[in-house]
Every structure is written in C-alpha cells, then in structure tokens.
Design a protein around this motif. Sequence first.
Motif, mmCIF file in Angstrom:
data_model
loop_
_atom_site.group_PDB
_atom_site.id
_atom_site.type_symbol
_atom_site.label_atom_id
_atom_site.label_comp_id
_atom_site.label_asym_id
_atom_site.label_seq_id
_atom_site.Cartn_x
_atom_site.Cartn_y
_atom_site.Cartn_z
ATOM 1 N N PHE A 1 -4.346 7.309 -1.603
ATOM 2 C CA PHE A 1 -4.104 5.973 -1.063
ATOM 3 C C PHE A 1 -4.157 4.970 -2.208
ATOM 4 N N ARG B 1 -6.351 -5.730 0.586
ATOM 5 C CA ARG B 1 -7.429 -4.859 1.071
ATOM 6 C C ARG B 1 -8.152 -5.509 2.245
ATOM 7 N N VAL C 1 0.536 5.825 0.669
ATOM 8 C CA VAL C 1 -0.200 7.049 0.985
ATOM 9 C C VAL C 1 0.703 8.246 0.695
ATOM 10 N N GLY D 1 -9.373 8.077 -0.234
ATOM 11 C CA GLY D 1 -9.609 7.565 1.107
ATOM 12 C C GLY D 1 -11.096 7.607 1.417
ATOM 13 N N ASN E 1 -5.097 1.263 5.185
ATOM 14 C CA ASN E 1 -5.288 2.714 5.056
ATOM 15 C C ASN E 1 -5.175 3.402 6.411
ATOM 16 N N VAL F 1 -3.990 0.585 -2.263
ATOM 17 C CA VAL F 1 -3.749 -0.702 -1.596
ATOM 18 C C VAL F 1 -3.965 -1.795 -2.631
ATOM 19 N N THR G 1 -12.338 6.354 7.822
ATOM 20 C CA THR G 1 -10.930 6.174 8.213
ATOM 21 C C THR G 1 -10.391 7.452 8.840
ATOM 22 N N GLY H 1 0.812 -1.207 0.000
ATOM 23 C CA GLY H 1 0.000 0.000 0.000
ATOM 24 C C GLY H 1 0.844 1.254 0.000
ATOM 25 N N LEU I 1 -1.488 3.467 7.342
ATOM 26 C CA LEU I 1 -0.804 4.456 6.511
ATOM 27 C C LEU I 1 -1.146 5.874 6.968
ATOM 28 N N LEU I 2 -2.409 6.112 7.287
ATOM 29 C CA LEU I 2 -2.823 7.436 7.747
ATOM 30 C C LEU I 2 -2.147 7.792 9.068
ATOM 31 N N PRO J 1 -11.707 12.942 1.558
ATOM 32 C CA PRO J 1 -12.204 11.569 1.421
ATOM 33 C C PRO J 1 -13.615 11.499 0.854
#
Length: 195
Positions: A114, A121, A78, A166, A126, A116, A170, A76, A129-130, A149
């Motif tokens: 993002f 998944r 970001v 995104g 996510n 992935v 999330t 993934g 990563l965030l 998002p």
Amino acid sequence: MANITIEPARADRFDDAQHALSGGGDGRGCQCQWWMITNAEWQKTTLEQREGLLRDELDAGPPPAFIAYVDGEAAGWVRVGPRTKQVRLGRTRNFTGASEEPWDDESVWSVSCFVVRKEHRNQGLNAKLLDAAIDYARMNGARVIEAYPLDPDAGKKIPSNELFHGVLSTFEEAGFREVARPKPHLAIVSLDLAS
C-alpha cells in the motif's frame, strides 16, 4: 466530503501511478517492485530500471494494482495479484514457514503493498483499496488472498515507511483471519474467497 474512486492501474494511468507512489514513504524509489524481483535483482536495479519494470507491467496487463483518486488526484496504490508472481514473497522466511497455503498454488493471491500520499492519509483509502483488491481477486479466480500486515498495537514502534504492508486492523475489518504471527508485530492473514 471528498469524492473517492478506485481504478485499475493500467498503462494509460502510468503518470497517475507515479504520482500516487511519490507522496511519502519508499514508493517512488521502490516503484512497487520490491516483491516482484529477487534481492539480488533489486540490488542491481536503478530507480529508472524499476520504473521501467513497472511501466512494462502496466503495459502488458492485467492490472497489477489499483489507484485511489481523491477529487480526481491520484492519492493511493495497492498491489494485488497471484502470489507466485511476487517472487520475493516466496523467498521470505517469515512468510514461507507460516503460510497455510502451498507456495506454488496460483489460486492464492497476495495483497502486498500500500502507498497513500501524506496529504490523503486518515481518509480510509487503504480500506477502499483493499475492497477493490478483494473484488478483483474474486473476479479473476483467486481462491484465497493472503497478506502480511503489521500490528501497531503489538508494542513495537513501526516506522511509517514500513507500513506499506498495511495494518492488521484494516484486514480484520475486511474479514481476513490471522493464520500466523511470525514476529510479534508481523501477522499473516488470509481471506477464503471460495466460500
């Protein structure tokens, strides 16, 4: 249980970035350059040129993104960095008219993309990563992080290749607050890092 690690996208991880970007959606073709250049520039570039732009970014540093690894495989990606360097954000009417922050403020960062890989998944990548993006922005003097998002609960079917923005939930789970809703399925969210 999979071993998940998050690492900065540096020059020595270019091949890993390519692997992470190529597992579904538009990542391979985009090379995470959509927000970095104007639409006119985008229309003139080839895949090879966009790949070169990404390589140049990673070579020059600082890291513009993070790569998620699952059991050692790049899974993934970001993008995070100063909003002023992501030029297309400042040219997107849905964002410019609704952001609470001045567009020339370099202390405002954006999480804008993002990716992935399909086989990785639904593992919470996510969110991980965030979290890394937030920590990185905070350590590098960002005052605010903004993101754009999509809200799949808003009643519109969202194609999977648009989910590079995104998903709203999330960001909400990471403490972001919604500051605007330019379209029913598109939110602008913000996280104050100064407090």
